[in-house]
Design an enzyme around this catalytic site. Structure first.
Site, PDB file in Angstrom:
ATOM      1  N   HIS A   1      -6.280   0.923  14.900  1.00  0.00           N
ATOM      2  CA  HIS A   1      -7.082  -0.176  14.359  1.00  0.00           C
ATOM      3  C   HIS A   1      -6.202  -1.393  14.100  1.00  0.00           C
ATOM      4  O   HIS A   1      -5.104  -1.283  13.552  1.00  0.00           O
ATOM      5  CB  HIS A   1      -7.745   0.268  13.054  1.00  0.00           C
ATOM      6  CG  HIS A   1      -8.415  -0.844  12.306  1.00  0.00           C
ATOM      7  ND1 HIS A   1      -9.478  -1.547  12.825  1.00  0.00           N
ATOM      8  CD2 HIS A   1      -8.152  -1.388  11.092  1.00  0.00           C
ATOM      9  CE1 HIS A   1      -9.856  -2.469  11.960  1.00  0.00           C
ATOM     10  NE2 HIS A   1      -9.066  -2.403  10.905  1.00  0.00           N
TER      11      HIS A   1
ATOM     12  N   ASN B   1       0.813  -1.213   0.000  1.00  0.00           N
ATOM     13  CA  ASN B   1       0.000   0.000   0.000  1.00  0.00           C
ATOM     14  C   ASN B   1       0.845   1.260   0.000  1.00  0.00           C
ATOM     15  O   ASN B   1       0.467   2.272  -0.600  1.00  0.00           O
ATOM     16  CB  ASN B   1      -0.958  -0.009   1.195  1.00  0.00           C
ATOM     17  CG  ASN B   1      -2.142  -0.941   0.978  1.00  0.00           C
ATOM     18  OD1 ASN B   1      -2.463  -1.297  -0.152  1.00  0.00           O
ATOM     19  ND2 ASN B   1      -2.787  -1.345   2.054  1.00  0.00           N
TER      20      ASN B   1
END
Length: 301
Positions: free
Chosen positions: A170, A90
């Site tokens: 997260h 990413n």
């Protein structure tokens, strides 16, 4: 006109596109992917399902007119061995898009769904030269929903009866600031019909919901898509609803998941709940972990 651009048409991006059309949350939908064939295929399929919808594919200038740009980059195959297995992939994708967007003026809110979420949101903000206010990630929105649902189910109450936010990182260092959680408006320690919440067990059970979804489906994409639509609708309606998003939080020197009011132009007010010293320290630890991930992403470019 509600214009939305989605970048990345894997499981999350393509399903988000479909659900935006199903829920009538978009007037013009632009679909972008590194694969021309994939983008055209998704746009064609959605066009057959919704013949009256305004859908375009691979128009990279669409980011300059979108109200919301959703980043749904990722490679699910890289998650087999590690939850953060997409980190380098990413990072390189975000950097590559920075070159594509070099002359683009992105005026709308950028909502990042990619992982690691807080770190990749910070990288997007830096690489694409965006304002921190307009650059947010989905953060701990789903983690918060899981914990609220866990507590509500344990007490036999509705989801709405339980309020509170999960902060931090997260899929990493989640922070449950228990001192700010409420059940029927009362502190969590107060009994409800003779029952009290075992906070440690609730945290474990909440995490297990995520593990169960991922084990069975290889992804918790349904929850991500549905909550992303709620966030998008909040932006488009300028309603100011509060979510624990991945945002630049100056108090913690960078991006971290933290509750903020969300407006049409991005982050509004920070919801500064009275955290105790331990809870503030836990968020600082999460912020440091995120900063390390960001450094690793930068090093992989």
């Amino acid at each position: 006109m509600r214009a939305i651009t989605i970048i990345g048409l894997g499981q999350v991006g393509s399903n988000l596109a479909a659900q935006l059309l199903v829920s009538r949350s978009v007037d013009h939908l632009d679909l972008l992917d590194q694969s021309d064939e994939r983008a055209v295929g998704v746009a064609t399929d959605l066009g057959d399902a919704y013949p009256d919808a305004a859908i375009s594919s691979q128009d990279w200038t669409s980011v300059s007119r979108a109200d919301v740009v959703v980043v749904a980059l990722g490679n699910r195959d890289m998650l087999t061995d590690a939850r953060f297995g997409e980190l380098a992939y990413n990072a390189q994708a975000i950097h590559g898009l920075a070159q594509k967007f070099a002359d683009a003026d992105i005026p709308g809110v950028v909502l990042n769904l990619a992982n690691p979420n807080e770190a990749s949101t910070a990288l997007i903000q830096q690489e694409w030269r965006l304002q921190p206010k307009q650059t947010v990630g989905i953060g701990t929105v789903v983690d918060t929903a899981r914990l609220r649902r866990t507590i509500a189910d344990e007490l036999g109450l509705s989801f709405a009866a339980v309020t509170g936010f999960v902060d931090g990182q997260h899929d990493g260092r989640l922070v449950m600031p228990w001192s700010t959680w409420r059940v029927n408006g009362q502190p969590l320690a107060h009994p409800v019909m003779g029952k009290t919440v075992d906070q440690q067990q609730a945290a474990i059970d909440s995490r297990m919901k995520g593990f169960t979804a991922i084990k069975g489906l290889q992804s918790d994409w349904t929850a991500v898509v549905v909550w992303a639509i709620r966030v998008i609708n909040t932006i488009l309606s300028d309603s100011g609803h509060v979510y624990p998003l991945a945002v630049n939080q100056p108090q913690f020197d960078g991006y971290v998941s933290f509750p903020v009011q969300l407006k049409r132009n991005g982050v509004g007010n920070y919801v500064l709940l009275p955290l105790d010293e331990l809870e503030q320290g836990q968020i600082k630890v999460a912020a440091n972990a995120i900063a390390q991930q960001l450094a690793a992403m930068q090093a992989s470019i």
